[in-house]
Design a protein around this motif. Structure first.
Motif, mmCIF file in Angstrom:
data_model
loop_
_atom_site.group_PDB
_atom_site.id
_atom_site.type_symbol
_atom_site.label_atom_id
_atom_site.label_comp_id
_atom_site.label_asym_id
_atom_site.label_seq_id
_atom_site.Cartn_x
_atom_site.Cartn_y
_atom_site.Cartn_z
ATOM 1 N N LEU A 150 0.861 -1.180 0.000
ATOM 2 C CA LEU A 150 0.000 0.000 0.000
ATOM 3 C C LEU A 150 0.900 1.232 0.000
ATOM 4 O O LEU A 150 1.735 1.390 0.893
ATOM 5 C CB LEU A 150 -0.904 0.006 1.240
ATOM 6 C CG LEU A 150 -1.856 1.193 1.400
ATOM 7 C CD1 LEU A 150 -2.858 1.245 0.256
ATOM 8 C CD2 LEU A 150 -2.569 1.106 2.739
ATOM 9 N N LEU A 151 0.762 2.071 -1.044
ATOM 10 C CA LEU A 151 1.630 3.234 -1.202
ATOM 11 C C LEU A 151 0.840 4.519 -1.340
ATOM 12 O O LEU A 151 -0.274 4.517 -1.844
ATOM 13 C CB LEU A 151 2.494 3.096 -2.472
ATOM 14 C CG LEU A 151 3.463 1.946 -2.577
ATOM 15 C CD1 LEU A 151 4.173 2.006 -3.914
ATOM 16 C CD2 LEU A 151 4.453 1.954 -1.436
ATOM 17 N N ARG A 152 1.465 5.611 -0.925
ATOM 18 C CA ARG A 152 1.004 6.963 -1.235
ATOM 19 C C ARG A 152 1.985 7.477 -2.282
ATOM 20 O O ARG A 152 3.190 7.448 -2.079
ATOM 21 C CB ARG A 152 1.045 7.854 -0.002
ATOM 22 C CG ARG A 152 0.611 9.289 -0.273
ATOM 23 C CD ARG A 152 0.619 10.117 1.010
ATOM 24 N NE ARG A 152 -0.164 9.487 2.066
ATOM 25 C CZ ARG A 152 -1.481 9.633 2.226
ATOM 26 N NH1 ARG A 152 -2.161 10.396 1.384
ATOM 27 N NH2 ARG A 152 -2.112 9.030 3.207
ATOM 28 N N VAL A 153 1.451 7.907 -3.413
ATOM 29 C CA VAL A 153 2.273 8.359 -4.535
ATOM 30 C C VAL A 153 1.882 9.785 -4.880
ATOM 31 O O VAL A 153 0.693 10.094 -4.986
ATOM 32 C CB VAL A 153 2.060 7.444 -5.774
ATOM 33 C CG1 VAL A 153 2.823 7.963 -6.965
ATOM 34 C CG2 VAL A 153 2.457 6.020 -5.458
ATOM 35 N N ARG A 154 2.876 10.650 -5.043
ATOM 36 C CA ARG A 154 2.631 12.021 -5.482
ATOM 37 C C ARG A 154 3.513 12.303 -6.686
ATOM 38 O O ARG A 154 4.632 11.824 -6.769
ATOM 39 C CB ARG A 154 2.965 13.031 -4.386
ATOM 40 C CG ARG A 154 2.035 12.952 -3.234
ATOM 41 C CD ARG A 154 2.180 14.075 -2.264
ATOM 42 N NE ARG A 154 3.551 14.522 -2.084
ATOM 43 C CZ ARG A 154 3.877 15.668 -1.506
ATOM 44 N NH1 ARG A 154 2.953 16.477 -1.061
ATOM 45 N NH2 ARG A 154 5.132 16.006 -1.364
ATOM 46 N N GLY A 155 2.964 13.083 -7.616
ATOM 47 C CA GLY A 155 3.756 13.437 -8.780
ATOM 48 C C GLY A 155 2.982 14.273 -9.773
ATOM 49 O O GLY A 155 1.845 14.678 -9.536
ATOM 50 N N LYS A 156 3.623 14.501 -10.900
ATOM 51 C CA LYS A 156 3.065 15.339 -11.959
ATOM 52 C C LYS A 156 2.206 14.486 -12.889
ATOM 53 O O LYS A 156 2.566 13.362 -13.232
ATOM 54 C CB LYS A 156 4.219 15.975 -12.737
ATOM 55 C CG LYS A 156 3.779 16.928 -13.790
ATOM 56 C CD LYS A 156 4.971 17.611 -14.423
ATOM 57 C CE LYS A 156 4.501 18.372 -15.615
ATOM 58 N NZ LYS A 156 4.631 19.738 -15.594
ATOM 59 N N ILE A 157 1.071 15.034 -13.292
ATOM 60 C CA ILE A 157 0.191 14.356 -14.244
ATOM 61 C C ILE A 157 0.765 14.592 -15.639
ATOM 62 O O ILE A 157 1.016 15.734 -16.021
ATOM 63 C CB ILE A 157 -1.248 14.897 -14.161
ATOM 64 C CG1 ILE A 157 -1.771 14.799 -12.727
ATOM 65 C CG2 ILE A 157 -2.155 14.165 -15.137
ATOM 66 C CD1 ILE A 157 -3.051 15.584 -12.482
ATOM 67 N N VAL A 158 1.013 13.502 -16.362
ATOM 68 C CA VAL A 158 1.583 13.601 -17.704
ATOM 69 C C VAL A 158 0.819 12.675 -18.648
ATOM 70 O O VAL A 158 0.068 11.805 -18.212
ATOM 71 C CB VAL A 158 3.094 13.255 -17.723
ATOM 72 C CG1 VAL A 158 3.898 14.252 -16.905
ATOM 73 C CG2 VAL A 158 3.347 11.838 -17.227
ATOM 74 N N MET A 159 1.042 12.880 -19.925
ATOM 75 C CA MET A 159 0.441 12.033 -20.958
ATOM 76 C C MET A 159 1.561 11.281 -21.654
ATOM 77 O O MET A 159 2.579 11.870 -22.021
ATOM 78 C CB MET A 159 -0.312 12.920 -21.955
ATOM 79 C CG MET A 159 -1.060 12.159 -23.014
ATOM 80 S SD MET A 159 -2.470 11.290 -22.337
ATOM 81 C CE MET A 159 -3.710 12.525 -22.442
ATOM 82 N N TYR A 160 1.392 9.958 -21.807
ATOM 83 C CA TYR A 160 2.377 9.150 -22.523
ATOM 84 C C TYR A 160 1.625 8.171 -23.412
ATOM 85 O O TYR A 160 0.831 7.374 -22.919
ATOM 86 C CB TYR A 160 3.282 8.404 -21.545
ATOM 87 C CG TYR A 160 4.313 7.530 -22.216
ATOM 88 C CD1 TYR A 160 5.361 8.097 -22.943
ATOM 89 C CD2 TYR A 160 4.229 6.150 -22.125
ATOM 90 C CE1 TYR A 160 6.301 7.300 -23.559
ATOM 91 C CE2 TYR A 160 5.162 5.352 -22.741
ATOM 92 C CZ TYR A 160 6.201 5.927 -23.459
ATOM 93 O OH TYR A 160 7.134 5.136 -24.077
ATOM 94 N N ARG A 161 1.855 8.273 -24.705
ATOM 95 C CA ARG A 161 1.194 7.413 -25.690
ATOM 96 C C ARG A 161 -0.320 7.412 -25.524
ATOM 97 O O ARG A 161 -0.974 6.369 -25.566
ATOM 98 C CB ARG A 161 1.755 6.001 -25.642
ATOM 99 C CG ARG A 161 3.197 5.913 -26.060
ATOM 100 C CD ARG A 161 3.675 4.509 -26.149
ATOM 101 N NE ARG A 161 5.057 4.491 -26.621
ATOM 102 C CZ ARG A 161 5.788 3.419 -26.683
ATOM 103 N NH1 ARG A 161 5.296 2.255 -26.295
ATOM 104 N NH2 ARG A 161 7.027 3.474 -27.119
ATOM 105 N N GLY A 162 -0.873 8.591 -25.293
ATOM 106 C CA GLY A 162 -2.312 8.758 -25.208
ATOM 107 C C GLY A 162 -2.937 8.327 -23.894
ATOM 108 O O GLY A 162 -4.157 8.282 -23.776
ATOM 109 N N VAL A 163 -2.111 8.023 -22.883
ATOM 110 C CA VAL A 163 -2.622 7.567 -21.585
ATOM 111 C C VAL A 163 -2.125 8.507 -20.493
ATOM 112 O O VAL A 163 -0.944 8.862 -20.458
ATOM 113 C CB VAL A 163 -2.150 6.121 -21.292
ATOM 114 C CG1 VAL A 163 -2.589 5.664 -19.908
ATOM 115 C CG2 VAL A 163 -2.652 5.168 -22.360
#
Length: 162
Positions: free
Chosen positions: A108-121
Motif C-alpha cells: 500500500l503506497l502513497r504516490v505524489r507526482g506530476k500528471i503527464v500524458m504518454y502514448r495517449g494515456v
C-alpha cells in the motif's frame, strides 16, 4: 478568487484522474470541471511492477481504477560497472532508488507526482513514494478525496469580483 489547483498535489481517486479532460497543448494540460490540475496524490496497492535501467513503471490500484506511474532513476548510479558509491551520486537519484525499493507487489503506497500524458494515456511522473503501514489510510484517502472534491475541486469558477 478560486484556489489555484495547478500549484498543489490534489488528492484524487484513480477514476477521477483517468477521466480528466486533456487539452492538446504542448505540453498537454489537464482539466477537472474546467479548472487546470497538474499534480496528484494517490493511495493504493501496487498491482504491477516493471523495473528497467532508467525507470520503474508500476500500476497503483485504489479500487476505482489503475493508474500507471513512472519513477525515473539515474542510470549512471545503477550501472554496476561504476566504482562510485551512493555518496558520490546525485542525491535525487539516490532518493529515487530508495523509493523504488518501496514499490513491491501488494504494498500500500502513497504516490505524489506530476500528471503527464504518454502514448495517449494519463500517468503520474512520480515525485515521491511513501509506504503506508496502516490499512485505514486508503479509506481515509477516499473520504478526503470526496470531501475535497465537494468543497474545493469541483466548485464552479467564480465570475468576477463582487
Amino acid at each position: 478568487m478560486d484556489p489555484p489547483l495547478h500549484l498543489v498535489h490534489i488528492k484524487i481517486l484513480a477514476a477521477d484522474l483517468l477521466s480528466l479532460t486533456v487539452q492538446q497543448t504542448s505540453p498537454p494540460s489537464f482539466l477537472r470541471r474546467g479548472r487546470t490540475v497538474a499534480r496528484a496524490e494517490l493511495v493504493g496497492i501496487v498491482v504491477s511492477r516493471d523495473r528497467r535501467e532508467k525507470f520503474l513503471r508500476f500500476l497503483i490500484d485504489d479500487g476505482t481504477g489503475c493508474v500507471p506511474c513512472i519513477l525515473w532513476l539515474n542510470h549512471q548510479y545503477l550501472n554496476a560497472n561504476t566504482s562510485s558509491g551512493p555518496s558520490d551520486s546525485d542525491p535525487t537519484a539516490e532518493m529515487a532508488l530508495n523509493m523504488s525499493e518501496e514499490v513491491r507487489l501488494g504494498t500500500l503506497l502513497r504516490v505524489r507526482g506530476k500528471i503527464v500524458m504518454y502514448r495517449g494515456v494519463i500517468q503520474i511522473a512520480v515525485r515521491d513514494v511513501v509506504l503506508e503501514k496502516d490499512p485505514n489510510v486508503e479509506v481515509l484517502h477516499w473520504l478526503q478525496c470526496v470531501c475535497l472534491a465537494k468543497e474545493c475541486y469541483d466548485l464552479p469558477p467564480t465570475q468576477g469580483a463582487t
